[in-house]
Structure formats: C-alpha cells, structure tokens
Design an enzyme around this catalytic site. Sequence first.
Site, PDB file in Angstrom:
ATOM      1  N   ARG A   1      66.993  15.910  60.178  1.00  0.00           N
ATOM      2  CA  ARG A   1      65.986  16.464  59.272  1.00  0.00           C
ATOM      3  C   ARG A   1      65.865  17.966  59.538  1.00  0.00           C
ATOM      4  NH1 ARG A   1      66.819  12.348  57.264  1.00  0.00           N
ATOM      5  NH2 ARG A   1      65.409  10.616  56.785  1.00  0.00           N
TER       6      ARG A   1
ATOM      7  N   GLU B   1      66.566  32.602  60.202  1.00  0.00           N
ATOM      8  CA  GLU B   1      66.675  32.615  58.747  1.00  0.00           C
ATOM      9  C   GLU B   1      67.876  33.375  58.194  1.00  0.00           C
ATOM     10  OE1 GLU B   1      63.259  34.551  57.074  1.00  0.00           O
ATOM     11  OE2 GLU B   1      63.444  36.313  58.362  1.00  0.00           O
TER      12      GLU B   1
ATOM     13  N   THR C   1      54.745  43.665  62.868  1.00  0.00           N
ATOM     14  CA  THR C   1      55.695  42.748  62.246  1.00  0.00           C
ATOM     15  C   THR C   1      55.950  41.573  63.173  1.00  0.00           C
ATOM     16  OG1 THR C   1      58.000  42.444  61.556  1.00  0.00           O
ATOM     17  CG2 THR C   1      57.566  44.241  63.099  1.00  0.00           C
ATOM     18  N   ILE C   2      56.060  40.380  62.593  1.00  0.00           N
ATOM     19  CA  ILE C   2      56.350  39.200  63.408  1.00  0.00           C
ATOM     20  C   ILE C   2      57.794  39.220  63.905  1.00  0.00           C
ATOM     21  CG2 ILE C   2      54.634  37.799  62.187  1.00  0.00           C
ATOM     22  CD1 ILE C   2      57.006  36.360  60.801  1.00  0.00           C
ATOM     23  N   ASP C   3      58.641  40.060  63.305  1.00  0.00           N
ATOM     24  CA  ASP C   3      60.063  40.068  63.648  1.00  0.00           C
ATOM     25  C   ASP C   3      60.365  40.737  64.983  1.00  0.00           C
ATOM     26  OD1 ASP C   3      60.417  38.930  61.119  1.00  0.00           O
ATOM     27  OD2 ASP C   3      60.686  40.895  60.180  1.00  0.00           O
TER      28      ASP C   3
ATOM     29  N   GLY D   1      62.429  36.254  61.322  1.00  0.00           N
ATOM     30  CA  GLY D   1      62.961  37.282  62.202  1.00  0.00           C
ATOM     31  C   GLY D   1      63.758  38.353  61.507  1.00  0.00           C
TER      32      GLY D   1
ATOM     33  N   ARG E   1      66.032  11.459  66.309  1.00  0.00           N
ATOM     34  CA  ARG E   1      66.462  12.368  65.256  1.00  0.00           C
ATOM     35  C   ARG E   1      66.969  13.688  65.824  1.00  0.00           C
ATOM     36  NH1 ARG E   1      61.272  10.550  63.697  1.00  0.00           N
ATOM     37  NH2 ARG E   1      61.334   9.144  61.897  1.00  0.00           N
TER      38      ARG E   1
ATOM     39  N   GLN F   1      54.387  31.141  60.027  1.00  0.00           N
ATOM     40  CA  GLN F   1      54.570  32.108  61.106  1.00  0.00           C
ATOM     41  C   GLN F   1      53.739  33.369  60.913  1.00  0.00           C
ATOM     42  OE1 GLN F   1      59.237  31.794  62.022  1.00  0.00           O
ATOM     43  NE2 GLN F   1      58.696  31.436  59.887  1.00  0.00           N
ATOM     44  N   ARG F   2      53.332  33.622  59.687  1.00  0.00           N
ATOM     45  CA  ARG F   2      52.525  34.812  59.409  1.00  0.00           C
ATOM     46  C   ARG F   2      51.022  34.532  59.496  1.00  0.00           C
ATOM     47  NH1 ARG F   2      55.421  38.950  57.676  1.00  0.00           N
ATOM     48  NH2 ARG F   2      57.459  38.606  56.719  1.00  0.00           N
TER      49      ARG F   2
END
Length: 335
Positions: free
Chosen positions: A260, A222, A125-127, A170, A162, A268-269
């Site tokens: 922005r 997120e 898992t990327i988390d 995550g 900016r 990310q995956r």
Amino acid sequence: MKRIAVMNVGGDCPGLNSAIRALVRKSAIEDIEVLGVYDGFKGFLEDRVFVMTKEHVSGILERGGTILGSSKFDPTKNPDDFIKLKENFEKYQITAFIIMSGHTGTEIALKISDEGMPSIVIPATIDNDLPWTDFSIGFFTALETVTKTLDALHSTASAGHRVIVVEVGGDEAGWLATLGGLTGGADYILIPEIKFNPDKLIENIKKRYDEGKKFSIVVVQEKCPLSERLKIIKDKIPESTPSDVISKFIKDNIEGVECRNVNLGYMQRGGTPVSFDRLIATMFSTKAIEYIKKGKVNIALSLKGFEIFDVPFSNELLKNKEIDSRIYEMAKIFF
C-alpha cells in the site's frame, strides 16, 4: 519612524505565527511600525495591508499556518504589477520588507532589491533546503509529522504483513525523507541525491521476510528520480507519483506481498509547531528587528548552532542544499 511590511511568500509552514508574534512584540519595544500584509505580494499590490499591534498577535504562538495567509505570487513577472509594487512601496513608506519564505520569496527579494526595495529574508520552509542556514522554520514540525506517521503505520504494516510506501515532501532535497525515515524506523529511504538500484529495494524487502520480519516501511521523497525501468511503469499509470510507481514495482516483483502507499501531502505543512520551531522563529524575528534598527537590510538570516547571522543577498542563496551524505549513510545502517 521606521516601518516594515511583513509577509509570507510561498508555501505555508508551522511556526510562521510564532515569527509574526515576535516581530510585532520586538518592534513595539524598538518603536518600529509593523504593517501586516495578507497573502504575500498579491495582498500588497491589492492594498490588503494593516497596522499590526500586540492585540493582533495575542494567543497565536501555538497556532499552525499563518494569520497573514501566504501566496507564491511574483510581482516581478508582469511589468504592470512591478510598477504597482514600487508605487505601493513608496505610498506606504516602507523601510524594508520582512519576507518569511524559502527559495520562492528569496528570489523575489533579490530582484526587488536591485530596484531600491530592500528586505530581510527569514528562512521558512519544511524542505530545509536553503543553503545559507542549518535549519529553517517549519522543518522540525514537519519532521515530527513524518516520524509520528511512520510510528503509526508500523503497527498496521506489521499486523497485516504489508509493505507500506510513504511519500514525503522536500522539493529537490532529501532532508525530510532521510531524517523522518531515520527517526521513524523506515526500512528503506529513496531520495533525489542518492541514485538507487530498484533490485536492491526488492532484495531488502525479501530478506526481511526471510528473517521473519513480514512487513516493511519504505520512504520515498516526492521528487525521487526514477530509473528507466521505473519510468516504464510510470508511463502506464496516469498522473502517478513516485510512491505509486514504487508500490506497483514491489507488487510486480514480490509475489504474495500486500503493498500500500500513503502520500502525506499537506499534512506535513499543518499542525501545531513544535517547541524548536517556535524557538528559532522567535530568534529569527527578534534578530531581524535588531538589523532593521541598525539599518542593515538586503540580507538573509542564518541559524548556525544557536547563533543568528546575516548573509548578504547574492545568487548563492538560490542554490539547493542537499542532504548531508553522512546522515544518509547512518540511516542505511537500518535498511
């Protein structure tokens, strides 16, 4: 002959093909037959199963994603599906499932183990939110994506004076946001584990402008919880994400600043797995086959340092691994 069924359950991540490759190559040495299963348990119930050989895994080491596909389908939620699962388990004479997954596949593995269908869980898992292992397959490639994206955004943020709010994944943990923000030079990081004061964020950005640094990079996880003030903004923006809300808050509270937001989403995956993801994928898979050879199942594999250990199935595996607070405190040095 022992026979394993290999599948990816839940979200995909870089390094899965490296793991599949190692499973097949090590199994060939140990005289263990490998059944590849397309699209997780959904494919298993639909008989989308095939015998894997070395030819199937040739040239896939560097490929992102997974040649087997992936699915979050849970066969335990519907009684008819569960009956079919047990029928196919017996029909294909499976010794054990090899499930590459995060919490989604782990929860299924625990439930089916009670019904005589053993498995070994390989953390993927990327988390990086699994409590039994230091790191999981896919995390380091996702981390590299976040870092490189922040590197790229620095130039345009600086040139256009900016503030850029970057939303990263995550799930319920801040590993990707914190380490990505730290290595990518973020000027502020918002994560689920740490309650933040919106006024401090505004103060930080204004201070940078006063010091002549007329840009800022803000990383938002997120599932970062929002204060009551920020929830009011969210209610006014249909289907807004945390980065939308934070961006609007900054615009409303710092006059003349262009803001922005960027949501990295599925970027990310994807991508080619970095070397460390390839390495740990290979380590996990070869160890899994060694355990199958010994008849040791109903375990999750754990990376501690450079050693692979086994952790017996229990509900403790389903807990969330929060970010190490010491790492976040180190990141705050650069806020």
